[in-house]
Design an enzyme around this catalytic site. Structure first.
Site, PDB file in Angstrom:
ATOM      1  N   HIS A 214       0.868  -1.181   0.000  1.00  0.00           N
ATOM      2  CA  HIS A 214       0.000   0.000   0.000  1.00  0.00           C
ATOM      3  C   HIS A 214       0.903   1.229   0.000  1.00  0.00           C
ATOM      4  CE1 HIS A 214      -2.744   2.991   1.846  1.00  0.00           C
ATOM      5  NE2 HIS A 214      -3.743   2.201   1.508  1.00  0.00           N
TER       6      HIS A 214
ATOM      7  N   LYS B 221     -10.290  -0.498  10.596  1.00  0.00           N
ATOM      8  CA  LYS B 221     -10.431  -1.692   9.743  1.00  0.00           C
ATOM      9  C   LYS B 221     -10.753  -2.926  10.581  1.00  0.00           C
ATOM     10  CE  LYS B 221      -7.158   0.055   6.300  1.00  0.00           C
ATOM     11  NZ  LYS B 221      -7.934   0.473   5.114  1.00  0.00           N
TER      12      LYS B 221
ATOM     13  N   ASP C 255       3.009  -4.761   8.089  1.00  0.00           N
ATOM     14  CA  ASP C 255       1.823  -3.934   7.920  1.00  0.00           C
ATOM     15  C   ASP C 255       0.622  -4.872   8.053  1.00  0.00           C
ATOM     16  OD1 ASP C 255      -0.381  -2.633   6.955  1.00  0.00           O
ATOM     17  OD2 ASP C 255       0.586  -1.837   5.165  1.00  0.00           O
TER      18      ASP C 255
ATOM     19  N   GLN D 173      -4.633  -5.043   6.959  1.00  0.00           N
ATOM     20  CA  GLN D 173      -5.709  -5.894   6.424  1.00  0.00           C
ATOM     21  C   GLN D 173      -5.836  -7.222   7.168  1.00  0.00           C
ATOM     22  OE1 GLN D 173      -8.003  -5.022   4.374  1.00  0.00           O
ATOM     23  NE2 GLN D 173      -7.117  -3.096   3.687  1.00  0.00           N
TER      24      GLN D 173
ATOM     25  N   CYS E 131      -4.641   2.627  -3.738  1.00  0.00           N
ATOM     26  CA  CYS E 131      -3.372   3.048  -3.104  1.00  0.00           C
ATOM     27  C   CYS E 131      -2.254   2.046  -3.370  1.00  0.00           C
ATOM     28  CB  CYS E 131      -3.539   3.287  -1.606  1.00  0.00           C
ATOM     29  SG  CYS E 131      -4.581   4.676  -1.234  1.00  0.00           S
TER      30      CYS E 131
HETATM   31  C1  LIG Z   1      -2.348  -2.823   3.598  1.00  0.00           C
HETATM   32  C2  LIG Z   1      -2.620  -1.424   4.069  1.00  0.00           C
HETATM   33  N1  LIG Z   1      -1.642  -0.730   4.647  1.00  0.00           N
HETATM   34  C3  LIG Z   1      -1.840   0.510   5.120  1.00  0.00           C
HETATM   35  C4  LIG Z   1      -3.053   1.136   5.001  1.00  0.00           C
HETATM   36  C5  LIG Z   1      -3.241   2.513   5.546  1.00  0.00           C
HETATM   37  O1  LIG Z   1      -4.134   2.497   6.614  1.00  0.00           O
HETATM   38  P1  LIG Z   1      -4.665   3.857   7.238  1.00  0.00           P
HETATM   39  O2  LIG Z   1      -5.203   4.674   6.101  1.00  0.00           O
HETATM   40  O3  LIG Z   1      -5.732   3.442   8.191  1.00  0.00           O
HETATM   41  O4  LIG Z   1      -3.521   4.520   7.920  1.00  0.00           O
HETATM   42  C6  LIG Z   1      -4.110   0.453   4.383  1.00  0.00           C
HETATM   43  C7  LIG Z   1      -5.415   1.099   4.173  1.00  0.00           C
HETATM   44  O5  LIG Z   1      -6.168   0.749   3.301  1.00  0.00           O
HETATM   45  C8  LIG Z   1      -3.888  -0.864   3.919  1.00  0.00           C
HETATM   46  O6  LIG Z   1      -4.855  -1.564   3.336  1.00  0.00           O
END
Ligand SMILES: Cc1ncc(COP(=O)(O)O)c(C=O)c1O
Length: 402
Positions: A119, A222, A196, A199, A360
């Site tokens: 992401h 999430k 990370d 998800q 993203c």
């Molecule tokens: C795999 C992953 N990493 C990071 C993020 C970023 O999360 P946040 O926008 O809640 O900081 C997301 C958000 O969709 C994500 O799916």
């Protein structure tokens, strides 16, 4: 067995939007009533700033806020609650690691390794740091199946690698990465790992102590929790290396006009008034999740993904992007050569919420030769009947456009 209708009854949004088919859970989940009530309850009955007041309301707010660290520790299988820092979300947590931990430890000629499926939030912080420091950002390739090429991981790491930052689950492809294997490979080369878990935190057991990753990040919104709160886990032996990121109230031991001293991690990362209600609401989301059998939840969402793919394949000229062996409830797809935004708009007319775009992950999609996809992402309140409604509509859209 997961009973989606029963679960749905816990989520007020579905009472207010009868007929809503919500397939955008990778962007954010809905909130159960208990989490919403908790926020209301805090502001109605418990509202006060923390860490400062000596009166009952403030003392209770502080106690309740601090108690959430222990709850999160238990939720992620950590060893100490002092490993748990509250951030605004995954994005902020990753930026903190890049800018406090790694910045002083990386220099010209060093490198950071990520995968091609990250992401933007787990790409740009490292990219910008590497640009500042004249270091290299290395990208482990993703195969056409949508899987990280595991055999390549080892080749991308060397003596100059300062961090492996890897997603547990791809928000675009649904791929579940074997993070335990990746951590092992990295540790053999003495490379620290950031996972990370944005998800995966909802249903996948994280067990940070046995995974042994140095850092892990996820977002409350999430996992049925509030917006504006996330978690950064730091392995206990590294917490002394975590220096302040923002400066201000609440994180000091002494302030003078010439110099100041600071509290240890995690408090040194929580400058200013934090997101108190949201942290307390996160605890409620974790309690809610405790009542859900994680194995059943994973089976439910990945079963919905498999069913959707099966039904989608019956529609002419549709294409599923990626076919990983282990997939969660996330499916990226295309319908004929109709632009994903048009398809999503037609689906919205029937109260079906999916996402269209690059999710993203622009570099990943570019690598896969597409500019945008449709993405359906499922949760435990979704059903096969809802998928049937979507595939009926997709069939109609496809017929209309071809
Ligand atoms: C795999 C992953 N990493 C990071 C993020 C970023 O999360 P946040 O926008 O809640 O900081 C997301 C958000 O969709 C994500 O799916």
């Amino acid at each position: 067995m997961i009973d989606p209708q029963f679960i749905k009854s816990h989520f007020p949004v579905f009472r207010h939007h009868a007929g809503l088919i919500y397939f955008d859970n990778a962007a954010t989940t809905q909130r159960p009533g208990v989490v919403i009530d908790k926020l209301n309850d805090f502001y109605s009955r418990g509202n006060a700033n923390i860490h400062r007041g000596l009166y009952g309301l403030s003392v209770n707010a502080t106690t309740n806020y601090e108690a959430v660290r222990e709850k999160v520790r238990d939720f992620i299988g950590g060893k100490t609650k002092e490993s748990v820092a509250f951030t605004r979300g995954t994005t902020e947590a990753i930026n903190v690691v890049a800018n406090t931990y790694l910045k002083p430890r990386i220099g010209a000629g060093d490198n950071v390794v990520i995968s091609a499926m990250e992401h933007h939030s787990n790409l740009i912080p490292w990219q910008q740091l590497c640009l500042q420091k004249d270091a290299e950002l290395r990208i482990i390739p993703v195969a056409d199946t949508g899987e990280v090429v595991i055999d390549a991981v080892n080749d991308y790491l060397d003596r100059k690698t300062k961090m492996l930052a890897i997603t547990h689950i791809s928000n675009t492809l649904g791929t579940v990465n074997p993070v335990d294997k990746m951590v092992d490979i990295a540790h053999r080369k003495k490379v620290p790992v950031l996972v990370d878990a944005a998800q995966s935190a909802c249903f996948y057991p994280l067990e940070v102590a046995s995974l042994d990753c140095e850092f892990l990040a996820f977002s409350g919104h999430k996992i049925f929790g509030p917006f504006g709160v996330g978690v950064l886990y730091t392995r206990p032996d590294l917490i002394e290396d975590m220096l302040p990121y923002n400066y201000g109230g609440g994180m000091i031991t002494h302030v003078g006009f010439d110099e100041s001293t600071f509290m240890p991690y995690p408090y040194n990362l929580e400058a200013g008034t934090p997101q108190i209600a949201e942290v307390i609401g996160l605890a409620e989301a974790i309690d809610y999740l405790r009542q859900v059998d994680k194995t059943e939840a994973i089976d439910h969402v990945s079963g919905l993904a498999a069913y959707f793919i099966e039904e989608l394949n019956k529609i002419g000229k549709s294409a599923v992007i990626a076919s990983p062996k282990e997939r969660t409830g996330i499916v990226s797809f295309l319908l004929d050569n109709i632009h994903p935004h048009d398809v999503a708009t037609f689906l919205a007319e029937d109260n079906i919420a999916v996402r269209a775009g690059h999710h993203c992950t622009q570099p990943l999609l570019e690598q896969m030769g597409v500019r945008a996809t449709l993405r359906a992402s499922f949760s435990i309140y979704n059903t096969r009947e809802e998928i049937d409604r979507m595939t009926d509509k997709l069939t109609e859209i496809q017929r209309f456009w071809s």
